[in-house]
Design a protein around this motif. Structure first.
Motif, PDB file in Angstrom:
ATOM      1  N   SER A  40       0.819  -1.216   0.000  1.00  0.00           N
ATOM      2  CA  SER A  40       0.000   0.000   0.000  1.00  0.00           C
ATOM      3  C   SER A  40       0.855   1.269   0.000  1.00  0.00           C
ATOM      4  CB  SER A  40      -0.929   0.014   1.222  1.00  0.00           C
ATOM      5  OG  SER A  40      -0.163  -0.048   2.421  1.00  0.00           O
ATOM      6  N   SER A  41       2.129   1.165   0.344  1.00  0.00           N
ATOM      7  CA  SER A  41       3.037   2.314   0.278  1.00  0.00           C
ATOM      8  C   SER A  41       4.450   1.801   0.048  1.00  0.00           C
ATOM      9  CB  SER A  41       2.969   3.142   1.560  1.00  0.00           C
ATOM     10  OG  SER A  41       3.486   2.418   2.662  1.00  0.00           O
ATOM     11  N   ILE A  42       5.266   2.680  -0.494  1.00  0.00           N
ATOM     12  CA  ILE A  42       6.664   2.347  -0.779  1.00  0.00           C
ATOM     13  C   ILE A  42       7.547   3.373  -0.086  1.00  0.00           C
ATOM     14  CG2 ILE A  42       8.421   2.144  -2.579  1.00  0.00           C
ATOM     15  CD1 ILE A  42       6.186   1.294  -4.494  1.00  0.00           C
ATOM     16  N   THR A  43       8.586   2.897   0.596  1.00  0.00           N
ATOM     17  CA  THR A  43       9.505   3.787   1.291  1.00  0.00           C
ATOM     18  C   THR A  43      10.888   3.679   0.670  1.00  0.00           C
ATOM     19  OG1 THR A  43       8.272   3.606   3.370  1.00  0.00           O
ATOM     20  CG2 THR A  43      10.557   4.361   3.505  1.00  0.00           C
ATOM     21  N   LEU A  44      11.410   4.819   0.253  1.00  0.00           N
ATOM     22  CA  LEU A  44      12.746   4.903  -0.322  1.00  0.00           C
ATOM     23  C   LEU A  44      13.697   5.553   0.677  1.00  0.00           C
ATOM     24  CD1 LEU A  44      11.791   6.327  -3.846  1.00  0.00           C
ATOM     25  CD2 LEU A  44      12.370   3.950  -3.305  1.00  0.00           C
ATOM     26  N   VAL A  53      13.256  17.132  -1.982  1.00  0.00           N
ATOM     27  CA  VAL A  53      12.283  16.528  -2.903  1.00  0.00           C
ATOM     28  C   VAL A  53      11.158  17.530  -3.175  1.00  0.00           C
ATOM     29  CG1 VAL A  53      10.720  14.588  -3.278  1.00  0.00           C
ATOM     30  CG2 VAL A  53      12.840  14.258  -1.981  1.00  0.00           C
ATOM     31  N   SER A  54      10.911  17.778  -4.464  1.00  0.00           N
ATOM     32  CA  SER A  54       9.863  18.734  -4.837  1.00  0.00           C
ATOM     33  C   SER A  54       8.594  18.063  -5.327  1.00  0.00           C
ATOM     34  CB  SER A  54      10.374  19.692  -5.911  1.00  0.00           C
ATOM     35  OG  SER A  54      10.820  18.973  -7.057  1.00  0.00           O
ATOM     36  N   SER A  55       8.703  16.874  -5.923  1.00  0.00           N
ATOM     37  CA  SER A  55       7.490  16.196  -6.384  1.00  0.00           C
ATOM     38  C   SER A  55       7.745  14.711  -6.554  1.00  0.00           C
ATOM     39  CB  SER A  55       7.002  16.778  -7.717  1.00  0.00           C
ATOM     40  OG  SER A  55       7.898  16.474  -8.768  1.00  0.00           O
ATOM     41  N   THR A  99      -0.777   8.021 -14.506  1.00  0.00           N
ATOM     42  CA  THR A  99       0.211   8.732 -13.695  1.00  0.00           C
ATOM     43  C   THR A  99      -0.494   9.617 -12.685  1.00  0.00           C
ATOM     44  OG1 THR A  99       1.820   8.731 -15.506  1.00  0.00           O
ATOM     45  CG2 THR A  99       2.131  10.348 -13.741  1.00  0.00           C
ATOM     46  N   SER A 100      -0.043   9.526 -11.431  1.00  0.00           N
ATOM     47  CA  SER A 100      -0.666  10.298 -10.355  1.00  0.00           C
ATOM     48  C   SER A 100       0.391  11.075  -9.597  1.00  0.00           C
ATOM     49  CB  SER A 100      -1.394   9.368  -9.377  1.00  0.00           C
ATOM     50  OG  SER A 100      -2.335   8.560 -10.042  1.00  0.00           O
ATOM     51  N   ASN A 101       0.062  12.335  -9.274  1.00  0.00           N
ATOM     52  CA  ASN A 101       0.889  13.091  -8.337  1.00  0.00           C
ATOM     53  C   ASN A 101       0.596  12.598  -6.929  1.00  0.00           C
ATOM     54  OD1 ASN A 101       2.200  14.944 -10.154  1.00  0.00           O
ATOM     55  ND2 ASN A 101       0.205  15.915 -10.431  1.00  0.00           N
ATOM     56  N   ILE A 102       1.646  12.435  -6.144  1.00  0.00           N
ATOM     57  CA  ILE A 102       1.492  11.815  -4.830  1.00  0.00           C
ATOM     58  C   ILE A 102       1.845  12.815  -3.733  1.00  0.00           C
ATOM     59  CG2 ILE A 102       2.282   9.950  -3.318  1.00  0.00           C
ATOM     60  CD1 ILE A 102       0.698   8.972  -5.720  1.00  0.00           C
ATOM     61  N   ASP A 103       1.016  12.844  -2.699  1.00  0.00           N
ATOM     62  CA  ASP A 103       1.361  13.590  -1.487  1.00  0.00           C
ATOM     63  C   ASP A 103       2.272  12.693  -0.640  1.00  0.00           C
ATOM     64  OD1 ASP A 103      -0.140  15.839  -2.120  1.00  0.00           O
ATOM     65  OD2 ASP A 103      -1.969  14.967  -1.275  1.00  0.00           O
ATOM     66  N   PHE A 104       3.541  12.908  -0.776  1.00  0.00           N
ATOM     67  CA  PHE A 104       4.537  12.061  -0.138  1.00  0.00           C
ATOM     68  C   PHE A 104       4.953  12.638   1.206  1.00  0.00           C
ATOM     69  CE2 PHE A 104       6.617  15.246  -2.670  1.00  0.00           C
ATOM     70  CZ  PHE A 104       7.628  15.724  -1.858  1.00  0.00           C
ATOM     71  N   ASP A 105       5.638  11.810   1.988  1.00  0.00           N
ATOM     72  CA  ASP A 105       6.211  12.275   3.252  1.00  0.00           C
ATOM     73  C   ASP A 105       7.723  12.147   3.165  1.00  0.00           C
ATOM     74  OD1 ASP A 105       6.057  12.990   6.159  1.00  0.00           O
ATOM     75  OD2 ASP A 105       7.068  11.051   6.320  1.00  0.00           O
ATOM     76  N   THR A 149       8.307   8.418   1.959  1.00  0.00           N
ATOM     77  CA  THR A 149       7.218   7.446   2.009  1.00  0.00           C
ATOM     78  C   THR A 149       6.166   7.844   0.981  1.00  0.00           C
ATOM     79  OG1 THR A 149       7.625   7.009   4.340  1.00  0.00           O
ATOM     80  CG2 THR A 149       5.488   6.328   3.458  1.00  0.00           C
ATOM     81  N   ILE A 150       5.841   6.907   0.103  1.00  0.00           N
ATOM     82  CA  ILE A 150       4.954   7.176  -1.033  1.00  0.00           C
ATOM     83  C   ILE A 150       3.697   6.327  -0.894  1.00  0.00           C
ATOM     84  CG2 ILE A 150       4.774   7.141  -3.558  1.00  0.00           C
ATOM     85  CD1 ILE A 150       7.884   7.184  -3.598  1.00  0.00           C
ATOM     86  N   PRO A 151       2.588   6.904  -0.451  1.00  0.00           N
ATOM     87  CA  PRO A 151       1.329   6.133  -0.376  1.00  0.00           C
ATOM     88  C   PRO A 151       0.784   5.883  -1.775  1.00  0.00           C
ATOM     89  CG  PRO A 151       0.951   8.419   0.222  1.00  0.00           C
ATOM     90  CD  PRO A 151       2.424   8.282   0.015  1.00  0.00           C
ATOM     91  N   LEU A 152       0.227   4.702  -1.988  1.00  0.00           N
ATOM     92  CA  LEU A 152      -0.213   4.321  -3.327  1.00  0.00           C
ATOM     93  C   LEU A 152      -1.716   4.438  -3.545  1.00  0.00           C
ATOM     94  CD1 LEU A 152       2.055   1.180  -3.778  1.00  0.00           C
ATOM     95  CD2 LEU A 152       2.413   3.459  -4.727  1.00  0.00           C
ATOM     96  N   GLY A 153      -2.482   4.646  -2.478  1.00  0.00           N
ATOM     97  CA  GLY A 153      -3.939   4.671  -2.641  1.00  0.00           C
ATOM     98  C   GLY A 153      -4.436   3.258  -2.861  1.00  0.00           C
TER      99      GLY A 153
END
Length: 878
Positions: A67-71, A78-80, A90-96, A103-107
């Motif tokens: 459900s999320s990927i952490t790099l 990081v700007s986007s 393609t989706s813009n992601i509200d990352f942390d 941390t990139i939530p995938l929805g």
């Protein structure tokens, strides 16, 4: 990797320190929710601003529902972030971004086997690790523009987002744009090079299309000349700064032979598209990035420095990593020895191939001393470590090499090489653990090696063996006793004892399988032996103490074919103070033909002292071999105020020597002899140029060791901008040494402290580090309280986390008035400024640990006779 550390930071034996220094904990390989398939980095690199504008495109495949990927992403701006999926676009992601991870939530979760492409736009601004920029400055105007990466152990995430763990492999691609004046090196093959005349830029596109781990990704940008060649149809290249172009052919002459040797013996041809070697400003040692090794400029030699040594040990170590570390990579840092131990042993195997058995044995002998010290308290395979960098020590390097050596001796060469091939073939392009090597041994030989790997990789320590020999002349019987005296349980190993005779009778060999701590036996012989040889093939990593008669020791020093046995005999006689034994050592020194034994006999003579020893060492100043001659020079430093020694060494100092290192050693020795003209003589040598400032650094260190306060003014001048850049740290440290060698009045103390305070504000990182060290290591650091505000400011504003422990230690030393103790971590971070020799780069860890145990007569062990550099891997390397 075989490291040694950079000037600005980093390296070699990995000096990575996590933000929160954790107590040792049980470590395991990282979880893998997704498989990283490919990383493409599109980078604009500005060397003047020390800035990178980047876009990372990372292709992943889910290994389970995710459900999320952490790099891993350390301090990236990081700007986007966007995510592209086959069924979702393609989706813009509200990352942390917490400064360490993105941390990139995938929805909608990824299903097992489903792929996604992550696009991360980011910037890098002069990072504290991972990517290291160098540029000219007011105080160091001759530093070239260059940036190089150093990813091992977990620092490449400081310049690109990734899964920064050794159990993740992916292909990589770098598209790097920079000023047209510069060249760009990266992993794999060059796809294209394009210029934009209007923009004044050049873009290099590099592709590594065989998977490798993230810490092996390399990027280097700078001003280089390139010499090209081919090997079996594959491109070879050597990159150096233009001023070193003449040194390329000399320094890398044996690369193609090494490629032949490793490919043919391993049975796996060099596996990558090309092999490049890039020599960089500020890098020390080497780092085995896939298909392109990074090296320090000290791997290069002018004609005169080539008399003393070459860099074959370092070059072979890093080349061996292209198999052991790159093609096969340790799955977790607890199994690091599968990278570093292999590379260290294959370096020794190259020595055996190129220079013969004596050189190989001496190499393994030097590795053994470090392996025993470093492995005494912790096992090679150690899951309880505080950080990955803490694993880059002598357990991984020389002790790991010795595990392979013992395995080879136990199996025999034919089976050993079959095992190596099986291990490599079964695990190529994979990550490995120690059990994978054991499985290869057992598959090839059918023999269980569980006990072997338990003893040598899973438990600390080594056998401490007392071997005693008695001869019963009435019955022609030899009595042998073997006792393991270490506190731990018995190690299991086979041991060979050989009896050789005066006449041409064949030697008698006895092999015993040792499984208990106390073993004794009788053995009938045809006559009294001339030699009693314990472990004659040097097959066991053990602390060996022999008890036998003087005649057997004499025979061992003069007649044993193994140079290591002769060295043990030299040490035995060196412990004696009898005139007869001194004379015997002196005769042995003159008769010995191998420089390694000559060096150890010289050390034994230095220990025993006396006129006989002195005269033998003076005679040794005429040895043809530079290394043996240098040893005699060094060992004469304990003959204080001896006129014969002063005259002999003064002659070398005045006339010079074909060897930089002999000349530097003579200068250092002269400083310690108490000669009335020491300051004047040493000052006269400061005009002499030498590769890596070997001679000037020796003179500056020597001025500090003279104990003459007249040296303070001279040393202070040599700390200033405009003086030789690589020599300035030697002058700085020598000021601290001077305070320990003599009483220093208040006026001189103020000069020293004021000078060191000026150095704290220098733009050169070497100079600042040396000043921090010197302030904390004065005889009475409390006299440097005026420096506390500058040190605290440096502490607060220093972005290099590795420097802060040293600064903090110096502050505490000044506040308490007690000189700071030199710690191993400090030596690692300043290895570049340590007294090192290129001929010993092949065993970086042993050299570091040896510094810690050096006799005080050797002076400031942190200062480099050759004004060195610092960095680390393989670590470090190192």
């Amino acid at each position: 990797m075989k490291r040694i550390l950079t000037v600005s930071a980093v390296l070699i034996f990995s000096t990575y320190v996590p933000r929160t220094l954790a107590e040792p904990m049980t470590r395991f390989a990282k979880d893998r929710a997704v498989d990283s398939l490919h990383i493409k980095l599109e980078l604009n690199v500005d060397l003047e601003r020390k800035f990178v504008d980047g876009l990372a495109t990372i292709e992943v495949e889910a290994m389970r529902e995710v459900s999320s990927i952490t790099l891993d992403a350390m301090d990236l701006g990081v700007s986007s972030v966007t995510v592209t999926r086959a069924d979702h676009g393609t989706s813009n992601i509200d990352f942390d971004n917490d400064g360490e991870h993105i941390t990139i939530p995938l929805g909608v979760p990824l299903k097992p086997g489903e792929r996604a492409t992550l696009n991360v736009k980011y910037t890098v601004d002069d990072p504290q690790s991972g990517l290291h920029f160098f540029a000219p400055s007011k105080d160091e105007p001759d530093v070239p523009y260059v940036v190089w990466s150093q990813g091992e152990s977990v620092t490449n995430s400081y310049w690109f987002p990734c899964f920064d763990h050794p159990n993740e492999r992916q292909t990589t691609e770098l598209i790097v744009t920079t000023k047209r004046d510069f060249k760009v090196s990266a992993n794999g093959r060059l796809v294209s090079r394009t210029e934009d005349e209007a923009a004044g830029t050049v873009t290099y596109h590099w592709l590594q299309d065989q998977a490798h781990v993230a810490y092996l990704v390399s990027m280097i940008v700078g001003d280089f000349v390139i010499q090209r060649d081919t090997w079996r149809g594959k491109p070879l290249s050597y990159w150096v700064h233009p001023k070193y172009e003449e040194q390329i052919s000399r320094s890398f002459a044996n690369t193609k032979r090494m490629l032949d040797f490793f490919s043919d013996r391993i049975g796996i041809e060099y596996p990558w598209d090309r092999y490049g070697q890039v020599c960089c400003e500020g890098f020390g040692g080497g780092m085995e990035n896939t298909s392109v090794t990074t090296l320090g400029n000290r791997a290069l030699h002018d004609e005169r420095s080539f008399l003393d040594s070459n860099s074959d040990g370092l070059i072979a170590h890093e080349l061996a990593h292209q198999w052991w570390g790159d093609l096969l990579t340790c799955r977790d840092w607890s199994h690091l020895w599968l990278n570093e131990g292999f590379a260290s042993y294959f370096q020794a195997l190259w020595t055996e191939e190129d220079r013969g058995d004596d050189e190989f044995r001496y190499d393994m002998y030097r590795k053994a001393s470090s392996a025993k010290r470093g492995g005494k308290d912790r096992p090679i395979v150690d899951r309880a470590y505080s950080s990955p960098g803490s694993m880059f020590d002598s357990r991984a390097y020389p002790k790991g090499a010795w595990v392979l050596h013992m395995m080879r001796k136990r199996l025999g060469d034919e089976s050993f090489w079959r095992v190596i091939n099986r291990y490599g073939m079964d695990n190529r392009m994979k990550t490995v653990e120690t059990v994978d090597l054991r499985k290869a041994v057992e598959a090839i030989t059918g023999r269980t090696f569980e006990r072997f790997f338990y003893d040598w990789t899973e438990r600390p320590g080594h056998p401490e063996v007392t071997a005693s020999f008695d001869w019963n002349a009435d019955d022609n019987v030899a009595q042998i006793s073997l006792k393991q005296t270490q506190e731990s349980d018995a190690f299991h190993f086979p041991i060979t004892i050989e009896f050789a005779f005066d006449d041409e009778a064949a030697p008698v060999r006895v092999v015993r399988e040792i499984t208990e701590k106390d073993v004794g036996f009788y053995y009938p012989l045809p006559q009294k032996p001339h030699l009693v040889r314990i472990d004659p093939q040097q097959s066991i990593l053990m602390e060996l103490k022999e008890e036998k008669g003087r005649d057997f020791w004499r025979a061992q020093l003069t007649d044993d074919p193994n140079p290591i046995a002769r060295i043990r005999a030299a040490k035995h006689f060196g412990e004696s103070k009898s005139q007869a034994d001194r004379k015997f050592l002196a005769e042995a020194l003159a008769a010995e033909t191998f420089w390694g034994v000559q060096r150890e006999i010289a050390r034994a003579l230095g220990e025993t002292g006396g006129d006989v020893a002195r005269d033998a060492l003076i005679a040794g100043l005429k040895f043809e071999n530079h290394k043996a001659r240098r040893a005699c020079v060094q060992e004469l430093d304990s003959f204080h105020r001896d006129e014969a020694v002063i005259e002999a060494i003064r002659t070398i100092v005045h006339k010079g020597d074909p060897s930089y290192y002999v000349e530097g050693a003579a200068i250092s020795t002269y400083a310690k002899l108490g000669a009335d003209d020491a300051v004047d003589v040493l000052t006269s040598t400061l005009s002499r140029d030498s590769r890596n400032e070997v001679i000037r650094s020796a003179a500056l260190r020597g001025l500090g060791a003279t104990g003459d306060t007249k040296a303070a003014t001279i040393l202070a001048k040599w700390t200033k901008p405009g003086k030789a850049r690589l020599a300035r740290p030697s002058a700085i440290r020598a000021l601290a040494t001077l305070t320990k060698e003599t009483y220093v009045d208040d006026t001189t103390t103020r000069l020293i402290v004021d000078t060191l305070m000026e150095c704290l504000a220098d733009t050169g990182s070497r100079v600042r580090r040396a000043a921090v060290f010197a302030l904390g290591n004065m005889q009475d650091p409390s006299k440097a309280k005026a420096a506390l505000p500058a040190l605290r400011s440096l502490m607060a504003n220093n972005s290099d986390e590795r420097s802060k422990p040293r600064i903090e230690k110096t502050i505490k030393a000044i506040e308490s008035g007690e000189p700071a103790q030199i710690q191993l971590a400090d030596l690692r971070s300043d290895l570049e400024d340590a007294q090192e020799r290129n001929d010993e780069l092949s065993d970086r860890i042993e050299k570091i640990e040896a510094m810690l145990t050096k006799n005080s007569k050797e002076g400031d062990s942190e200062d480099n006779a050759g004004a060195t550099s610092t960095t680390g891997s393989s670590g470090s390397k190192q």
